[in-house]
Design an enzyme around this catalytic site. Structure first.
Site, PDB file in Angstrom:
ATOM      1  N   ASP A 267       0.869  -1.178   0.000  1.00 44.76           N
ATOM      2  CA  ASP A 267       0.000   0.000   0.000  1.00 44.76           C
ATOM      3  C   ASP A 267       0.910   1.233   0.000  1.00 44.76           C
ATOM      4  O   ASP A 267       1.694   1.425   0.937  1.00 44.76           O
ATOM      5  CB  ASP A 267      -0.873  -0.052   1.255  1.00 44.76           C
ATOM      6  CG  ASP A 267      -1.806   1.148   1.356  1.00 44.76           C
ATOM      7  OD1 ASP A 267      -1.612   2.135   0.607  1.00 44.76           O
ATOM      8  OD2 ASP A 267      -2.717   1.106   2.201  1.00 44.76           O
ATOM      9  N   CYS A 336      -6.668   8.783 -15.665  1.00 45.25           N
ATOM     10  CA  CYS A 336      -7.511   8.583 -16.852  1.00 45.25           C
ATOM     11  C   CYS A 336      -8.913   9.082 -16.509  1.00 45.25           C
ATOM     12  O   CYS A 336      -9.889   8.345 -16.643  1.00 45.25           O
ATOM     13  CB  CYS A 336      -7.513   7.126 -17.283  1.00 45.25           C
ATOM     14  SG  CYS A 336      -8.067   5.994 -16.000  1.00 45.25           S
TER      15      CYS A 336
END
Ligand SMILES: C[S@@+](CC[C@H](N)C(=O)[O-])C[C@H]1O[C@@H](n2cnc3c(N)ncnc32)[C@H](O)[C@@H]1O
Length: 404
Positions: A267, A336
Site C-alpha cells: 500500500d 484517466c
C-alpha cells in the site's frame, strides 16, 4: 450485471464474473455485449421506454430492465425482432409480461431509430459541459457510439516499423501503432512480447520521464502498461501496486515482453522506500471516467462522492511520492479521468501545499502535437481529440520538478 453496476456500483467486469460464471463462453460474451450496449445507450433507451408508457416505470423495475435489454439488442446489436421478443418475455414470466409485451410491441411497430450520438447521463453531461464545453460533450456522445480503436505500444522502434510494413496501421507517436483489426488474438507478435495493448493517451505519461533518469518508481503500476514503457526505455524500474492479483498480471506482462522491473506489493500510503528516486510516475487510482468508450459503466459509478474520495486518495499519494524524490527529481502525475477535481485541481492543490515543486512543461516535440501543454503547463486530453483518427481516452498529465 446491470443491477451490479447500476445499483451496487460494481465494474461491469466484476459484475459479469459473478453473474455469468455458469454460462458457456459464447453466452457469456453475448450477455456482456448486451450489458455493454445497454450501458452505452441507457438514457436514450429510457427515453424510448418512457415515450411508450403512461406511468413512468421505476428505474430498477424488472419491466424497465427487460425493456432496456431488448431495445439494446435491437439498436446496438441488430438482433431481429422475433428473437428479442422471444428472449425478453420469458424473463418476465409470472410478472409484468403483458406490460413488457405491450411496450415492446408499440416501440417495434413505431420503428426504433438508430442512435448516432447517444446521450450521456444528465449529471455527466452537466459536469463535462461546465468543465470542457459543449463541443467536448458532443464529441463524447459521438465517441460512445463506437468501439474505440486498438492501440499498440512497441518496446522497440524497429519492431513497430516492421509491423507497420506488414499490417494496415497508423502511427500517431513513436513506438505506437493504431491497427485496423480489433482482435488482439489475430495480430502477430503478442506471444513474443513485441507489443502490448495501451490506449495512445495512456502512453503519454511515461513519455514524460526524462531519458537521464536512472531509478524510476512506478507507483500504482499494475497491470503495467507504463512499467513496460519505462523498462523498455532502459530505466531501472521499481513497480509498486497494492493489488496482488493485478501485480500478477504485471509479472506476466513483463515475462512476455522480456522486460525487467523490481515488483513491490504494498500500500503506497504505508510503504517506505529504502532509497530516493530520480523520477516517480504516479498513475493514480481515479474515477476512470476518461475510459467511458471502453467502460461505459464508469459514467454511472463515478458519482460526486466517489470523485471526492478519489481526489482525497490522490492528494495523499502525491504528498507521499513527493518525499521520495531526489532534489531535482521529476514527478509525473496522471489520471484517466475527465474530472478536473482529480487532475487540474489535484495538482494545483498539491503545488499550493508548498513542497518545493513546480510544473515542468513538456518541451516542444517531447509529446505528439495533439497533446500540446495548456497555458498552465499540463496536458489535458478531452473527448474530440484526434476524433477523425478514432479518438483517445480522456486523460490528465502533469510533470512536476522538485526544486529542493
Ligand atoms: C490507474 S491504475 C494503474 C494503471 C497502470 N499504471 C498501467 O499503466 O497499467 C491504478 C492502480 O493503483 C493501484 N492502487 C490503488 N490504491 C493503491 C495504494 N494505496 N497503494 C498502491 N497501489 C494502489 C490499483 O491496484 C491499480 O492497479
Amino acid at each position: 450485471m446491470l443491477d451490479g453496476v447500476l445499483r451496487r456500483g460494481q465494474t461491469l467486469e466484476g459484475a459479469s464474473s459473478a453473474a455469468s460464471a455458469r454460462l458457456a463462453p459464447n453466452d457469456r460474451a453475448l450477455a456482456l455485449a448486451i450489458a455493454g450496449e445497454t450501458l452505452r445507450l441507457l438514457p436514450d433507451l429510457d427515453g424510448l421506454i418512457d415515450s411508450a408508457t403512461r406511468q413512468r416505470l421505476p428505474d430498477d423495475s424488472k419491466a424497465r430492465m427487460v425493456l432496456r435489454l431488448a431495445l439494446a439488442q435491437k439498436i446496438g446489436l441488430g438482433t431481429p425482432d422475433h428473437a428479442l421478443v422471444a428472449t425478453a418475455l420469458p424473463l418476465v414470466d409470472g410478472g409484468p409480461r403483458r406490460l413488457v409485451h405491450g411496450v415492446l410491441g408499440t416501440l417495434l411497430r413505431r420503428g426504433v431509430p438508430a442512435i448516432e450520438a447517444p446521450h450521456l447521463p444528465d449529471a455527466v453531461e452537466l459536469r463535462w459541459r461546465a468543465a470542457w464545453g459543449e463541443d467536448a460533450v458532443l464529441a463524447a456522445r459521438r465517441q460512445i457510439a463506437h468501439r474505440p480503436p486498438l492501440d499498440l505500444t512497441f518496446a522497440l522502434d524497429a519492431d513497430a516499423g516492421r509491423f507497420a510494413g506488414a499490417h494496415q496501421s497508423r502511427s500517431l507517436a513513436p513506438r505506437h501503432l493504431r491497427v485496423a483489426s480489433s482482435s488482439v488474438a489475430e495480430l502477430p507478435g503478442y506471444d513474443s512480447g513485441l507489443w502490448w495493448v495501451q490506449d495512445l493517451a495512456a502512453s503519454l505519461p511515461a513519455r514524460l520521464i526524462p531519458g537521464g533518469a536512472k531509478s524510476v518508481l512506478d507507483l500504482c503500476a499494475a497491470p503495467g502498461g507504463k512499467t513496460m514503457q519505462l523498462a523498455a526505455a532502459g530505466h531501472d524500474v521499481t513497480a509498486l501496486d497494492q493489488s496482488e492479483s493485478r501485480l500478477g498480471r504485471l509479472r506476466d506482462n513483463l515475462q512476455r515482453t522480456r522486460l525487467d522491473a523490481e515488483l513491490v506489493a504494498a500500500d503506497a500510503l504505508k510503504w517506505k522506500p529504502k532509497r530516493r528516486f530520480d523520477a516517480i510516475l504516479l498513475d493514480a487510482p481515479c474515477s476512470a471516467t476518461g475510459t467511458f468508450r471502453r467502460h461505459p459503466e464508469v459514467l454511472y459509478r463515478a458519482r460526486p462522492p466517489i470523485i471526492a474520495q478519489s481526489a482525497e486518495l490522490q492528494a495523499a499519494l502525491l504528498d507521499r511520492a513527493a518525499a521520495w524524490l531526489e532534489p531535482g527529481g521529476i514527478l509525473v502525475y496522471s489520471v484517466c479521468s475527465l474530472e478536473p477535481e482529480e487532475g487540474e485541481a489535484a495538482v494545483t492543490a498539491f503545488l499550493g501545499r508548498g513542497d518545493g515543486f513546480k510544473i515542468d512543461r513538456p518541451d516542444p516535440g517531447e509529446l505528439p502535437d495533439f497533446a500540446a501543454a495548456s497555458d498552465a503547463g499540463w496536458v489535458r486530453i478531452v473527448p474530440g481529440t484526434l476524433e477523425a483518427e478514432g479518438g483517445l481516452d480522456g486523460f490528465f498529465i502533469a510533470r512536476l520538478v522538485r526544486s529542493a
